[in-house]
Design an enzyme around this catalytic site. Sequence first.
Site, PDB file in Angstrom:
ATOM      1  CG  ASP A  82      -1.923   0.983   1.390  1.00  0.00           C
ATOM      2  OD1 ASP A  82      -2.411   1.432   0.343  1.00  0.00           O
ATOM      3  OD2 ASP A  82      -2.293   1.346   2.530  1.00  0.00           O
ATOM      4  CG  ASN A 245      -7.153   0.619   0.962  1.00  0.00           C
ATOM      5  OD1 ASN A 245      -7.479  -0.433   0.436  1.00  0.00           O
ATOM      6  ND2 ASN A 245      -6.215   1.394   0.463  1.00  0.00           N
TER       7      ASN A 245
HETATM    8  P1  13P Z   1      -7.797   4.650   7.213  1.00  0.00           P
HETATM    9  O1  13P Z   1      -6.502   4.729   7.946  1.00  0.00           O
HETATM   10  O2  13P Z   1      -8.571   5.905   7.287  1.00  0.00           O
HETATM   11  O3  13P Z   1      -8.600   3.459   7.598  1.00  0.00           O
HETATM   12  O4  13P Z   1      -7.424   4.474   5.659  1.00  0.00           O
HETATM   13  C1  13P Z   1      -6.692   3.357   5.275  1.00  0.00           C
HETATM   14  C2  13P Z   1      -6.140   3.500   3.913  1.00  0.00           C
HETATM   15  O5  13P Z   1      -6.726   4.103   3.048  1.00  0.00           O
HETATM   16  C3  13P Z   1      -4.863   2.813   3.642  1.00  0.00           C
HETATM   17  O6  13P Z   1      -4.376   3.084   2.363  1.00  0.00           O
END
Ligand code: 13P
Length: 320
Positions: A82, A245
Amino acid sequence: MSVADAKTLFRTTLKRRAGIGAFNITSLAQIDAFVAAAVGADSPLIVQVTGPVVEFLGPEAVAAVFGVHAERCVQPVVLHLDHTSSPELIAAAARAGFGSVMFDGSRLGLEENIDRTKRVVSMVRRLERSLGREIAVEAELGAIGGVEEGASTGTTPGATAALCDPAEAVRFVEETGVDLLAPAIGTAHGFYRTADPHIDFRRVERIGKRLEEAGIATPLVVHGGTGLPRKTLHALIDVGFVKVNISTVLKKTLIDTAYDYISKHRGEYDPTRIDEAVRAATMRCVAEHISMLRTERPSGEAAGDVDRIARRRGEDAGCE
Ligand code: 13P
């Protein structure tokens, strides 16, 4: 063993108009809890790790621990990198066994984001040929607000200037060839200040319409999943968002649970007890989110859009 071909999993899920939780780890111990929750819910799962955390833990270590736990899953599981802007880290993760990667060029201008994303996609396609397996590539368009482990800064949550332009979304997907698109639509990383954050659904609709008109059936990604209400998540899933996510709530769960345990057991020096408490709380958190994402839509329903798009392009939608 059910480590899945991510591209097929995402496109199949898009055809079903369903959502898959993509849960971020900050510690290797969380992988076991995520997998236990997914096995308990009989659900597919994305385990994801941001660039800075992969650099800290090591791509090989993450992939090895993921591989051990993935053996327990019947449903498909994917390991995803990610938010990184480093092609070198993407290559290292792909070689280590990650099935999906994100190149985050959202801090760049449009032309440079397209150019660098395109180069990353070509690099990953070459790696696919040499490794003999598929690897999905996700990219971000517009700038999603908030901060994710310093990996993506975005701008003020919801700021219109940073949101994804529907015409640019078409151009971006066509020119880069990405497998997943994360358009900025008003969500933000971190905690929202309201229980019902404003999402620009008119923009979401226009993005969906433009992509469909262009014959593009690319699964979309929701960033900033922590704190989004069920109705918002389902509305996004309905229009083609597939990967959701979720990170911040898992960090909070880890830290608050460990802190509570230590506060109540000052003088006890058995760290496995802390890990047990964190594991149980993490499992509950992931299970709740998996349940929140469930649309209970019979498989096949709402598949028409993807099939129609594929027919227009004169190709198979790639959806089994
Ligand atoms: P949050 O931390 O708001 O849950 O978002 C996670 C995210 O988009 C990771 O790429």
